[in-house]
Scaffold this active site. Structure first.
Site, mmCIF file in Angstrom:
data_model
loop_
_atom_site.group_PDB
_atom_site.id
_atom_site.type_symbol
_atom_site.label_atom_id
_atom_site.label_comp_id
_atom_site.label_asym_id
_atom_site.label_seq_id
_atom_site.Cartn_x
_atom_site.Cartn_y
_atom_site.Cartn_z
ATOM 1 N N VAL A 59 0.828 -1.208 0.000
ATOM 2 C CA VAL A 59 0.000 0.000 0.000
ATOM 3 C C VAL A 59 0.864 1.262 0.000
ATOM 4 C CG1 VAL A 59 -1.695 1.328 1.331
ATOM 5 C CG2 VAL A 59 -1.950 -1.149 1.109
ATOM 6 N N LYS A 65 15.436 -3.441 1.887
ATOM 7 C CA LYS A 65 14.395 -2.967 0.964
ATOM 8 C C LYS A 65 14.728 -1.563 0.473
ATOM 9 C CE LYS A 65 9.989 -5.029 2.277
ATOM 10 N NZ LYS A 65 8.782 -4.739 3.048
ATOM 11 N N GLU A 95 -7.533 2.863 1.952
ATOM 12 C CA GLU A 95 -7.260 2.497 0.552
ATOM 13 C C GLU A 95 -8.199 1.367 0.135
ATOM 14 O OE1 GLU A 95 -5.925 -0.593 -0.256
ATOM 15 O OE2 GLU A 95 -5.592 -1.298 1.797
ATOM 16 N N GLU A 139 -4.690 -5.795 -5.176
ATOM 17 C CA GLU A 139 -3.340 -6.187 -5.554
ATOM 18 C C GLU A 139 -3.333 -6.539 -7.040
ATOM 19 O OE1 GLU A 139 -2.084 -8.431 -1.692
ATOM 20 O OE2 GLU A 139 -0.838 -9.078 -3.362
ATOM 21 N N ALA A 186 -17.626 -18.526 -8.015
ATOM 22 C CA ALA A 186 -17.444 -19.581 -7.013
ATOM 23 C C ALA A 186 -16.015 -20.104 -7.091
ATOM 24 C CB ALA A 186 -18.431 -20.711 -7.276
ATOM 25 N N GLY A 187 -15.498 -20.592 -5.985
ATOM 26 C CA GLY A 187 -14.123 -21.096 -5.987
ATOM 27 C C GLY A 187 -13.765 -21.739 -4.666
ATOM 28 N N CYS A 232 -6.191 -8.941 2.622
ATOM 29 C CA CYS A 232 -7.243 -8.069 3.166
ATOM 30 C C CYS A 232 -8.470 -8.801 3.673
ATOM 31 C CB CYS A 232 -7.664 -7.055 2.113
ATOM 32 S SG CYS A 232 -6.432 -5.769 1.887
ATOM 33 N N LYS A 236 -4.556 -15.172 -5.971
ATOM 34 C CA LYS A 236 -5.322 -14.862 -7.182
ATOM 35 C C LYS A 236 -4.318 -14.682 -8.313
ATOM 36 C CE LYS A 236 -5.528 -9.829 -6.717
ATOM 37 N NZ LYS A 236 -6.367 -8.654 -6.715
ATOM 38 N N ARG A 243 -0.212 -14.773 0.705
ATOM 39 C CA ARG A 243 -0.840 -14.509 2.004
ATOM 40 C C ARG A 243 -2.279 -15.030 2.059
ATOM 41 N NH1 ARG A 243 0.580 -8.349 3.018
ATOM 42 N NH2 ARG A 243 0.453 -8.346 0.748
HETATM 43 C C1 UDX Z 1 -9.280 -6.731 -1.957
HETATM 44 C C2 UDX Z 1 -10.303 -5.646 -2.336
HETATM 45 O O1 UDX Z 1 -10.841 -5.940 -3.633
HETATM 46 C C3 UDX Z 1 -9.665 -4.275 -2.297
HETATM 47 O O2 UDX Z 1 -10.618 -3.282 -2.589
HETATM 48 C C4 UDX Z 1 -9.126 -4.101 -0.875
HETATM 49 O O3 UDX Z 1 -8.681 -2.849 -0.560
HETATM 50 C C5 UDX Z 1 -8.063 -5.157 -0.608
HETATM 51 O O4 UDX Z 1 -8.696 -6.427 -0.705
HETATM 52 P P1 UDX Z 1 -7.335 -8.069 -3.165
HETATM 53 O O5 UDX Z 1 -7.134 -8.741 -1.854
HETATM 54 O O6 UDX Z 1 -6.162 -7.567 -3.908
HETATM 55 O O7 UDX Z 1 -8.307 -6.802 -2.977
HETATM 56 O O8 UDX Z 1 -8.069 -9.110 -4.121
HETATM 57 P P2 UDX Z 1 -9.482 -9.339 -4.787
HETATM 58 O O9 UDX Z 1 -9.315 -9.268 -6.245
HETATM 59 O O10 UDX Z 1 -10.534 -8.531 -4.177
HETATM 60 O O11 UDX Z 1 -9.703 -10.890 -4.408
HETATM 61 C C6 UDX Z 1 -9.658 -11.347 -3.073
HETATM 62 C C7 UDX Z 1 -9.911 -12.834 -2.986
HETATM 63 O O12 UDX Z 1 -11.250 -13.154 -3.323
HETATM 64 C C8 UDX Z 1 -9.037 -13.685 -3.911
HETATM 65 O O13 UDX Z 1 -8.616 -14.835 -3.221
HETATM 66 C C9 UDX Z 1 -9.958 -14.039 -5.045
HETATM 67 O O14 UDX Z 1 -9.620 -15.232 -5.705
HETATM 68 C C10 UDX Z 1 -11.283 -14.185 -4.299
HETATM 69 N N1 UDX Z 1 -12.460 -14.004 -5.173
HETATM 70 C C11 UDX Z 1 -12.713 -12.784 -5.720
HETATM 71 C C12 UDX Z 1 -13.344 -15.074 -5.393
HETATM 72 O O15 UDX Z 1 -13.136 -16.183 -4.882
HETATM 73 N N2 UDX Z 1 -14.456 -14.861 -6.158
HETATM 74 C C13 UDX Z 1 -14.741 -13.653 -6.720
HETATM 75 O O16 UDX Z 1 -15.766 -13.540 -7.394
HETATM 76 C C14 UDX Z 1 -13.839 -12.582 -6.499
#
Ligand code: UDX
Length: 448
Positions: A11, A35, A151, A155, A255-256, A263, A323, A330
Site C-alpha cells: 500500500v 528494501k 485504501e 493487488e 465460485a471457488g 485483506c 489470485k 498470504r
Molecule cells: C481486496 C479488495 O478488492 C480491495 O478493494 C481491498 O482494498 C483489498 O482487498 P485483493 O485482496 O487484492 O483486494 O483481491 P481481490 O481481487 O478482491 O480478491 C480477493 C480474494 O477473493 C481472492 O482470493 C480471489 O480469488 C477471491 N475471489 C474474488 C473469489 O473467490 N471470487 C470472486 O468472485 C472474487
C-alpha cells in the site's frame, strides 16, 4: 506538495509512487535497510502491475525519495501518510502496534501544521488514538490533524485503482485538514472522482464494511455453488442470472475455493472483533468466515474422492498465489489446501507462474516445485487448478492426459471453473468444478 509516506509495503509504495505521479514531492520511509537499497535502485520486492516504471520515473525525476529513518526532513512534510501493516492478532483483532509506534516517532519532529493520514486499515477510533499519541509526544504546541483515508487498492491493479478509484473516502472533523486533502487529491477531484467527506470513524468503518461485503458475496456464491452441486444446477448460469440484476451486480460472484489475500481474511476477522468490542455481533460476517474455512476443507474432500484417498497419491496443484496476476501467498486457499493434503500423506507437484519462489520459502522440500505446468502434472493421480491464471486455460489437455498417471480417465478438478465440463471431458478426463452440478453429460463425471 511535500508528502511523506511511512511504510513501503504494497500500500505504502503504491501510494508514494502514485502521489509522486501526481507531481508531489514524496519521501517513502521504509525501516528495512535491504528494501531501502533495493528500492533506491528501482527494484521492487513484490510484483505489482505498472508500479516499477512509476517508481523508477519518480526516482529519476526527483519526485520520489526513499529513506530508512524518520527524521526532520520527513516529518517536515505538509502531509504524512501512515501505511504500515495492521496484521491480525491471535484473537482476530488488528494489531495496531506499528501504527502507534510511527505516531510516537513522528510527533517530536513536527514543527508546523501537519496532516497525518491513516492509510492503513484500522479499527474505528484509531484516528482518535493516533491523535492522543501524537499530542503526548509533541515537542511543543504544534497544530496538527489526523485524517482517515482508507485504501481500496486491489493487488495487481493497485496503480490503476489509485489513479482511477471508484471513490475516495476522507474522514476528518477539521476544515483545515480537508483543504490540505483537497490539494493532495486535486487531480482526482478535477477528474470528477466521487469523494465522501466524513468523520474519521465513518471512514474507518467504510473500509471494513466494504471488504466484508465483498467477502460476503464470495461466501454467498460458494454456498449457492455447493447447493448447485446437490441440486444438479450449474453455478455459472445462476451467478449470471443473479448478476444481471443491477442491484446485485455480477462482480465477486465467482465460485471457488474461498477468498484469500492480505485483506479479506484479516479484515473480516477484525470487523467481528470491532463489533464485539462495541457489544455487538455481525453474525453475517462471522458466518462468512466460517463458510470460507469450510470451503477450503470441502476442496480437499473433493480431491480425496477424486484420487481415491490421499496417502501416497501424487497431486498436481496448478496456481498457488491467492489470485492470478500476483506473487502473493498470504492466506491463499492454495496454501491451506496444500498443507491439508500434505498432512494427509499426499505428494505434491506444484506450479505457479509467479509465486514459485515464495512457495519454496514456505514449503521447502515438502513440495516439488515445477517451473513448467507439464512437469507438475507428470505422473500425477489428480490435477487440481487452484488459481485461475489465464495460461492454464491454454493447457494442451491431450498432452496433460498422456503425462498423468491414471490411464484412461484421469481426474481434473477445476476449483475456479476456468474450463467448461464439456471441453475437458472431450479429452477423456473425469471433470469436476465448483458448483457444476448440472449433468448435461453425466458420463465420465466425478461424483459431487
Ligand atoms: C481486496 C479488495 O478488492 C480491495 O478493494 C481491498 O482494498 C483489498 O482487498 P485483493 O485482496 O487484492 O483486494 O483481491 P481481490 O481481487 O478482491 O480478491 C480477493 C480474494 O477473493 C481472492 O482470493 C480471489 O480469488 C477471491 N475471489 C474474488 C473469489 O473467490 N471470487 C470472486 O468472485 C472474487
Amino acid at each position: 506538495m511535500k508528502i511523506t509516506v511511512i511504510g513501503c509495503g504494497y500500500v505504502g509504495l503504491v501510494t508514494a509512487a502514485c502521489l509522486a505521479g501526481f507531481g508531489h514531492t514524496v519521501t517513502g520511509v521504509e525501516k528495512d535497510p535491504a528494501k531501502v537499497s533495493a528500492l533506491k535502485e528501482g527494484l521492487i520486492p513484490f510484483y505489482e502491475e505498472d508500479l516499477a516504471p512509476l517508481v523508477t520515473g519518480g526516482l529519476q525525476k526527483k519526485r520520489l525519495f526513499i529513506q530508512e529513518k524518520i527524521d526532520e526532513n520527513t516529518a517536515g512534510a505538509e502531509v504524512i501518510f501512515i501505511a504500515v501493516g495492521t496484521p491480525s492478532l491471535r484473537n482476530g483483532a488488528a494489531d495496531l502496534s506499528q501504527v502507534f509506534k510511527v505516531a510516537e516517532e513522528i510527533a517530536p519532529y513536527l514543527k508546523n501544521y501537519t496532516v497525518i493520514v491513516n492509510k492503513s486499515t484500522v479499527p474505528v477510533g484509531t484516528a482518535k488514538q493516533v491523535r492522543e499519541i501524537i499530542k503526548r509526544n509533541l515537542a511543543g504546541e504544534i497544530p496538527f490533524d489526523v485524517v482517515s483515508n482508507p485504501e481500496f487498492l486491489r493487488e495487481g491493479k493497485a496503480v490503476s485503482d489509485f489513479f482511477r478509484p471508484d471513490r475516495v473516502i476522507v474522514g476528518t472533523n477539521s476544515s483545515r485538514a480537508e483543504q490540505v486533502m483537497k490539494k493532495v487529491y486535486a487531480r482526482l477531484l478535477a477528474d470528477g472522482t466521487p469523494f465522501i467527506w466524513t468523520n474519521p470513524e465513518a471512514a474507518e468503518l467504510i473500509k471494513y464494511a466494504a471488504n466484508a461485503f465483498l467477502a460476503t458475496k464470495i461466501s454467498f456464491i460458494n454456498e449457492i455453488a455447493n447447493l448447485c452441486e446437490a441440486a444438479g444446477v450449474d453455478i455459472d448460469t445462476v451467478a449470471r442470472g443473479m448478476g444481471l440484476d443491477k442491484r446485485i451486480g455480477g462482480e465477486f460472484l465467482r465460485a471457488g475455493p474461498g477468498y484469500g489475500g492480505s485483506c479479506f481474511p484479516k479484515d473480516t476477522r477484525a470487523l467481528t472483533h470491532i463489533a464485539r468490542s462495541c457489544g455487538q455481533r455481525v453474525l453475517i460476517v462471522e458466518t462468512v468466515i466460517k463458510i470460507n474455512e469450510q470451503q477450503k476443507a470441502r476442496m480437499v474432500r473433493k480431491i480425496r474422492e477424486a484420487a481415491g484417498g490421499l496417502k501416497g497419491k501424487t497431486i498436481a496443484l496448478l496456481g498457488m498465489a491467492f489470485k492470478p496476476g500476483v506473487d502473493d501467498l498470504r492466506e491463499s486457499p492454495a496454501v491451506d489446501i496444500a498443507n491439508r493434503l500434505l498432512a494427509a500423506g499426499a505428494r505434491l507437484q506444484v506450479h505457479d507462474p509467479m509465486a514459485l519462489e515464495r512457495v519454496k520459502e514456505v514449503f521447502g522440500a515438502r513440495i516439488n516445485c515445477c517451473q513448467d505446468p507439464y512437469d507438475a502434472v507428470t505422473g500425477a493421480d489428480v490435477l487440481v487448478i487452484v488459481t485461475d491464471w489465464p495460461e492454464y486455460k491454454e493447457l494442451d489437455l491431450a498432452a496433460v492426459k498422456k503425462l498423468m498417471n491414471t490411464g484412461d480417465t484421469p481426474a481434473l478438478l477445476d476449483l475456479r471453473n476456468i474450463f467448461t465440463p464439456q471441453e475437458v471431458r472431450r479429452y477423456g478426463f473425469r471433470y469436476q468444478g465448483v458448483g457444476r452440478g448440472w449433468k448435461g453429460d453425466p458420463e465420465n463425471d466425478l461424483q459431487n
